[in-house]
Motif scaffolding. Structure first.
Motif: not given
Length: 246
Positions: A230-245
């Motif tokens: 679940p902590e991954l979802a929280l990180r995505l909420e704050s950071e977005g998807y840019a680092r993966h893209a």
């Protein structure tokens, strides 16, 4: 329960899923998150058997059976449920008639007796009350005249009545205000159990505040690029998807 291995899917000339692998076991809730166009809804539609999606490579097993060898109605009878991002309206067919027909068709496919009218209505009243659905609404055409929130509550009602083994929910939080979100999330949580599994497809963390997943996956450009808790979802909420893209 569900084992997806190196799945490649194309629509027309465009490849959407590009080697996706995922395993979902009984008792688990998996959230698949990603930006628009990542392939999240494609994954849901392919698993449910929607036409127009060509599987070019890979395999999917559902309880050890080749899912692609089953027609859509056979997948449903085997225990697979798809909740749509945009639930369709079916004028002229009442919600109650639609649901009882679907339920008995699945029971017949499994060699089970039909549910009686009395048993059906007892369950209808209990589940409708839990989701705040008026019985008069359920006598109307499927989703006809329903608001976005009412359509999603109706799908949660169908989920409760049909009792599948695997629920694939495509953006069940889309278009919901906070009160409707809590009701739909409550329906999902009531569905959870040791013999069932849920695959939640969503853009945002907010549904996961109410439905705590056991696993979270990031889907980018047709592949799962990161998995976690679940902590991954929280990180995505704050950071977005840019680092993966990137």
């Amino acid at each position: 329960m569900l084992e997806i291995t190196h799945l490649h899917v194309r629509v027309g000339e465009r490849e959407i899923l590009k080697g996706l692998s995922l395993a979902v076991h009984a008792g688990e809730v998996h959230a698949v998150m990603g930006p628009n166009g990542a392939g999240k809804s494609t994954l849901a539609h392919v698993l449910a058997g929607r036409e127009g999606f060509e599987v070019t490579k890979g395999s999917v097993l559902f309880d050890g059976t080749d899912l692609f060898a089953l027609a859509p109605h056979e997948r449903a009878a085997a225990g697979l449920f798809l909740g749509f991002q945009y639930p369709v309206e079916i004028p002229g067919v009442s919600n109650l008639l639609f649901l009882r027909t679907a339920l008995n068709a699945q029971r017949k496919e499994r060699g089970e007796p039909e549910i009686s009218a009395a048993q059906f209505m007892t369950r209808v009243r209990a589940e409708a009350a839990a989701l705040g659905l008026d019985l008069e609404m359920l006598k109307r055409g499927v989703n006809v005249g329903f608001s976005g929130g009412e359509k999603k509550r109706n799908e949660a009602f169908q989920l409760a009545m049909l009792e599948p083994r695997l629920a694939i929910l495509d953006e069940s939080d889309s278009g919901l205000d906070i009160d409707a979100l809590k009701v739909v999330a409550g329906g999902i949580n009531r569905f959870r159990g040791p013999d069932r599994a849920v695959l939640l497809i969503t853009h945002y963390q907010r549904l996961l505040d109410h439905v705590r997943p056991t696993h979270v996956h990031v889907l980018i450009d047709g592949r799962i690029v990161e998995s976690g808790g679940p902590e991954l979802a929280l990180r995505l909420e704050s950071e977005g998807y840019a680092r993966h893209a990137a």
